[in-house]
Design a protein around this motif. Structure first.
Motif, PDB file in Angstrom:
ATOM      1  N   UNK A  63       0.836  -1.203   0.000  1.00 30.76           N
ATOM      2  CA  UNK A  63       0.000   0.000   0.000  1.00 30.76           C
ATOM      3  C   UNK A  63       0.870   1.253   0.000  1.00 30.76           C
ATOM      4  N   UNK A  64       1.906   1.258   0.828  1.00 33.71           N
ATOM      5  CA  UNK A  64       2.805   2.412   0.895  1.00 33.71           C
ATOM      6  C   UNK A  64       3.468   2.651  -0.459  1.00 33.71           C
ATOM      7  N   UNK A  83       2.572   7.651  -6.681  1.00 38.59           N
ATOM      8  CA  UNK A  83       1.828   8.884  -6.927  1.00 38.59           C
ATOM      9  C   UNK A  83       2.534  10.111  -6.355  1.00 38.59           C
ATOM     10  N   UNK A  84       3.717   9.912  -5.789  1.00 43.69           N
ATOM     11  CA  UNK A  84       4.446  11.030  -5.200  1.00 43.69           C
ATOM     12  C   UNK A  84       3.886  11.468  -3.868  1.00 43.69           C
ATOM     13  N   UNK A 124       1.382  13.830   2.633  1.00 42.33           N
ATOM     14  CA  UNK A 124       2.248  14.876   2.097  1.00 42.33           C
ATOM     15  C   UNK A 124       2.503  14.646   0.620  1.00 42.33           C
ATOM     16  N   UNK A 125       2.627  15.758  -0.136  1.00 48.85           N
ATOM     17  CA  UNK A 125       2.996  15.649  -1.546  1.00 48.85           C
ATOM     18  C   UNK A 125       4.518  15.688  -1.691  1.00 48.85           C
ATOM     19  N   UNK A 126       4.993  15.748  -2.919  1.00 50.24           N
ATOM     20  CA  UNK A 126       6.439  15.706  -3.167  1.00 50.24           C
ATOM     21  C   UNK A 126       7.174  16.873  -2.527  1.00 50.24           C
ATOM     22  N   UNK A 167      -1.620  17.605   1.805  1.00 47.40           N
ATOM     23  CA  UNK A 167      -2.643  17.742   0.761  1.00 47.40           C
ATOM     24  C   UNK A 167      -4.042  17.954   1.344  1.00 47.40           C
ATOM     25  N   UNK A 168      -4.207  17.798   2.671  1.00 45.23           N
ATOM     26  CA  UNK A 168      -5.508  18.055   3.298  1.00 45.23           C
ATOM     27  C   UNK A 168      -5.671  19.520   3.718  1.00 45.23           C
TER      28      UNK A 168
END
Length: 443
Positions: A117-118, A124-125, A259-261, A266-267
């Motif tokens: 899953x990770x 997807x970064x 978290x994104x890249x 992202x929330x």
């Protein structure tokens, strides 16, 4: 090996992996053979990862007679050697996980399922950040019925719950002092401890981790540590979902953000509502809840906790800053915007639990699932869809869930439901007291 060189007093090693119930399965090895263990790993049958709660083979499992009960290869995780402070002799624990003999991950291993899953997030970064809150009871189980152990300080037993009571914590001060020292030695990031609503019930929060595997390791090791250390003090510690019928049960709440890249949450939309991605993640969690209830409530005793007005969710809904909700959005600064999943009991396998949560959230993000409107007020008085109310219903929902099939490898889905159906069958012949004695130590 550096750790062992720094601790020459250690003469024995335990190697251990988590089976589907989260029970540690492994071996005791003399420390002088450690180099061979590091170089070659160790072996035990694939079927060992799929034992029932009594530690017995699952009948008709394709892992046993059908394929000759072959061995898998167990290799060290990146956790390395850890002390086992609850044992009298200096001993080290080496966490391991399972592979095929050709080096492929064995997808019946719950830690491998979480790693998968990770990895989907990484593609997807994205990077999930996870924290857990673990509730447990300290119990005197020397008599026919469990009760609160006497305080080592006063010799008295407290007969009721004492929410956020310093007196309740101080009554077991030596135990908690040693527990925190052991957490430090084992690199388990134990934070705040509080007394909870049940007699002898406590909760300790583990700090958030940017690696979900580390967060799951921490929770699994913490349960092992608390139970072992309690026994060394002359009483038991239990994470079973409902040790006492008249008191709230044990939960294991999970908080996560993504978290994104660039390392941005992202929330976070800069305000209290959260982004579309937060709502999509919530939508995925809600959609997956019927099928994933078996992960969050894996045992017969688990369903005694999931009843109305008992501080555990029964309805499938979400809300802002509302502890009656299955999915809660806690009040926080915008940068710390996160989701709290409140369904799981303390009796879960942390690897499967975190995989189920993160996997469902990812489905929500991928499919852009819009959740219903958040509710306000008491969830028990809302007209919400309900979680499966019985163990058997949860097993059936798990087996037929499209979301579960997207989250977990087929081998996990098959093995877990076979395990639970066998336990359901044999548990019917056990009294409530016999079930309690079984679960008190195993989960």
């Amino acid at each position: 090996m550096d750790w062992l060189r720094e601790h020459p007093e250690v003469k024995t090693i335990r190697v251990a992996a988590a089976d589907l119930n989260g029970v540690a399965r492994g071996k005791r090895i003399p420390a002088r053979f450690t180099q061979k263990l590091q170089d070659e790993g160790t072996r035990f049958p694939f079927s060992v990862m799929n034992l029932d709660i009594w530690g017995e083979d699952v009948e008709d499992s394709p892992l046993v007679f059908e394929i000759g009960d072959p061995d898998g290869l167990l290799l060290p995780t990146d956790r390395g050697f850890l002390p086992m402070p609850w044992l009298n002799a200096p001993t080290a624990l080496l966490p391991i996980w399972m592979f095929h003999l050709d080096g492929r991950p064995y997808m019946g291993d719950p830690r491998q399922a979480l790693a998968q899953v990770v990895e989907r997030y990484k593609v997807l970064g994205l990077s999930p950040v996870v924290a857990t809150e673990l509730e447990f009871f300290l119990i005197d189980d020397s008599g026919k019925m469990p009760r609160v152990p006497p305080s080592p300080r006063s010799g008295k037993r407290r007969t009721g719950g004492e929410v956020l009571s310093l007196r309740a914590l101080d009554a077991f001060d030596v135990f908690f002092t040693q527990l925190y020292e052991a957490c430090e030695a084992m690199d388990i990031p134990a934070d705040t401890a509080i007394s909870e609503a049940g007699p002898g019930q406590f909760e300790i929060n583990l700090m958030h981790q940017a690696d979900p595997l580390k967060a799951a390791d921490d929770a699994w090791l913490f349960k092992m540590l608390v139970k072992g250390l309690a026994r060394s003090h002359g009483f038991a510690a239990s994470f079973m979902a409902k040790p006492y019928a008249a008191w709230p049960g044990n939960g294991m709440h999970t908080h996560f953000s993504i978290l994104d890249k660039k390392g941005s949450n992202i929330f976070n939309d800069g305000g209290p509502r959260g982004t579309d991605q937060l709502r999509h993640a919530v939508g995925g969690l809600l959609k997956a809840l019927p099928g994933s209830t078996l992960i969050f409530a894996p045992h017969a005793n688990s369903y005694d906790r999931l009843v109305p007005d008992a501080h555990a969710p029964t309805g499938i809904g979400w809300a802002y800053e509302n502890r009656t909700a299955a999915i809660r959005i806690p009040a926080s600064g915008p940068a710390a915007r996160r989701i709290e999943h409140r369904v799981a009991g303390g009796d879960v396998n942390p690897y499967l639990m975190i995989a189920a949560i993160l996997g469902a959230a990812l489905i929500g993000l991928e499919d852009k699932i819009e959740p219903p409107e958040p509710f306000k007020g008491n969830a028990y008085q809302q007209k919400l869809p309900q979680l499966p109310g019985t163990w058997g219903a949860a097993i059936d929902a798990f087996a037929g869930s499209e979301a579960i099939a997207r989250i977990f490898p087929a081998e996990i889905v098959r093995n877990f439901q076979m395990t639970k159906r066998q336990e359901l069958h044999y548990m019917a012949d056990m009294s409530e007291q016999e079930q309690s004695e079984l679960y008190l130590d195993t989960v």
